[in-house]
Design a protein around this motif. Structure first.
Motif, PDB file in Angstrom:
ATOM      1  N   CYS A  81      28.954 -89.829 -98.391  1.00 54.08           N
ATOM      2  CA  CYS A  81      27.825 -89.420 -99.215  1.00 54.08           C
ATOM      3  C   CYS A  81      27.257 -88.094 -98.715  1.00 54.08           C
ATOM      4  O   CYS A  81      27.328 -87.791 -97.519  1.00 54.08           O
ATOM      5  CB  CYS A  81      26.711 -90.472 -99.200  1.00 54.08           C
TER       6      CYS A  81
ATOM      7  N   ASP B  67      22.507 -83.327-102.397  1.00 55.11           N
ATOM      8  CA  ASP B  67      22.518 -81.969-102.921  1.00 55.11           C
ATOM      9  C   ASP B  67      21.134 -81.360-102.723  1.00 55.11           C
ATOM     10  O   ASP B  67      20.269 -81.434-103.599  1.00 55.11           O
ATOM     11  CB  ASP B  67      22.910 -81.986-104.402  1.00 55.11           C
TER      12      ASP B  67
ATOM     13  N   PRO C 173      19.489 -85.284-105.883  1.00 54.51           N
ATOM     14  CA  PRO C 173      20.689 -86.082-106.143  1.00 54.51           C
ATOM     15  C   PRO C 173      21.517 -86.302-104.878  1.00 54.51           C
ATOM     16  O   PRO C 173      21.614 -85.416-104.023  1.00 54.51           O
ATOM     17  CB  PRO C 173      21.458 -85.242-107.169  1.00 54.51           C
ATOM     18  N   ARG C 174      22.083 -87.485-104.780  1.00 55.72           N
ATOM     19  CA  ARG C 174      22.929 -87.837-103.639  1.00 55.72           C
ATOM     20  C   ARG C 174      24.261 -88.359-104.189  1.00 55.72           C
ATOM     21  O   ARG C 174      24.288 -89.340-104.931  1.00 55.72           O
ATOM     22  CB  ARG C 174      22.249 -88.905-102.780  1.00 55.72           C
ATOM     23  N   TYR C 175      25.330 -87.699-103.826  1.00 54.56           N
ATOM     24  CA  TYR C 175      26.648 -88.032-104.343  1.00 54.56           C
ATOM     25  C   TYR C 175      27.416 -88.853-103.313  1.00 54.56           C
ATOM     26  O   TYR C 175      27.434 -88.505-102.125  1.00 54.56           O
ATOM     27  CB  TYR C 175      27.436 -86.769-104.686  1.00 54.56           C
ATOM     28  N   CYS C 176      28.046 -89.914-103.767  1.00 55.53           N
ATOM     29  CA  CYS C 176      28.817 -90.790-102.879  1.00 55.53           C
ATOM     30  C   CYS C 176      30.200 -91.048-103.479  1.00 55.53           C
ATOM     31  O   CYS C 176      30.336 -91.234-104.693  1.00 55.53           O
ATOM     32  CB  CYS C 176      28.108 -92.128-102.674  1.00 55.53           C
TER      33      CYS C 176
ATOM     34  N   LEU D 242      30.234 -81.201-100.863  1.00 57.78           N
ATOM     35  CA  LEU D 242      29.388 -81.238-102.051  1.00 57.78           C
ATOM     36  C   LEU D 242      30.134 -80.709-103.270  1.00 57.78           C
ATOM     37  O   LEU D 242      30.028 -81.271-104.371  1.00 57.78           O
ATOM     38  CB  LEU D 242      28.122 -80.411-101.812  1.00 57.78           C
TER      39      LEU D 242
ATOM     40  N   LEU E  32      32.413 -83.357-104.684  1.00 59.95           N
ATOM     41  CA  LEU E  32      31.789 -84.525-105.304  1.00 59.95           C
ATOM     42  C   LEU E  32      30.897 -84.171-106.494  1.00 59.95           C
ATOM     43  O   LEU E  32      30.663 -85.033-107.358  1.00 59.95           O
ATOM     44  CB  LEU E  32      30.961 -85.287-104.270  1.00 59.95           C
ATOM     45  N   ALA E  33      30.376 -82.954-106.538  1.00 58.89           N
ATOM     46  CA  ALA E  33      29.471 -82.550-107.629  1.00 58.89           C
ATOM     47  C   ALA E  33      30.182 -81.554-108.532  1.00 58.89           C
ATOM     48  O   ALA E  33      30.654 -80.512-108.064  1.00 58.89           O
ATOM     49  CB  ALA E  33      28.193 -81.944-107.064  1.00 58.89           C
TER      50      ALA E  33
END
Length: 204
Positions: free
Chosen positions: A45, A48, A72-75, A152, A155-156
């Motif tokens: 995770c 951002d 936002p947090r991307y996992c 990041l 994942l984004a």
């Protein structure tokens, strides 16, 4: 060298104990991960920090006059080896810098206890500690920023891996740099003092 040993305490003992504890924890963690195969099972995770929203997230109420921001947090639920490596590189270099710095500091204290504080080898070891902290902190901060930016971007979908993203992720290690400069300066002063003492002893 009894007086020199007294001058170096309790810092010498603290550094030695902390170094041994960190090494034991690190080795134990590696062994447990290998035995249980857990290294590849955790989620990856990243938050951002470049993007935020003023929309109030559900379940979070702010006091009057305050505002809640959404970051936002991307996992990745099932990260591949590439993502796991990027995640490790985003924090592991700091741990390696800490352990290696403590080792050099422990080596400095051990040498100073054995050979004396006011000697050329002791000044050289102290200078090495300073340069390691100064250069190492800069390299580690930049390497971790690159790893976080790459993670990041992976994942984004709205983030690209670019110089701007890396610089936004990079936190300049002011304290470590200033401390390193201070140690290097003190090592130079110590070396100069050693040279002056040797000149005086030669005259006597």
């Amino acid at each position: 060298m009894t007086e020199d040993r007294k001058m170096l305490e309790p810092m010498a003992t603290v550094v030695s104990v902390v170094l041994r504890i960190l090494l034991a924890v690190a080795i134990t963690g590696v062994v447990v991960s290998v035995v249980h195969g857990s290294w590849g099972g955790f989620s990856v995770c990243i938050a951002d920090e470049l993007s935020s929203s003023s929309a109030t997230p559900g379940g979070f109420a702010a006091e009057s006059g305050a505002q809640v921001d959404s970051i936002p947090r991307y996992c990745a639920g099932e990260p591949d080896a590439h993502l796991r490596i990027l995640d490790a590189l985003s924090s592991l270099p700091s741990s390696l810098l800490l352990i290696s710095g403590l080792y050099l500091l422990h080596r400095f204290f051990r040498g100073a206890t054995r050979e004396g504080v006011y000697t050329a080898p002791t000044a050289s070891r102290l200078r090495l500690v300073g340069w390691w902290l100064l250069v190492g902190s800069l390299v580690v901060a930049f390497a971790e920023a690159n790893a976080r930016a790459a993670l990041l971007a992976a994942l984004a979908s709205n983030v690209d891996f670019s110089a701007g993203t890396v610089l936004s992720m990079w936190h300049f290690p002011y304290l470590a740099v200033l401390t390193g400069l201070g140690v290097v300066t003190f090592a130079r002063i110590t070396r100069q003092g050693v040279a002056m003492r040797e000149d005086l002893e030669g005259l006597v």
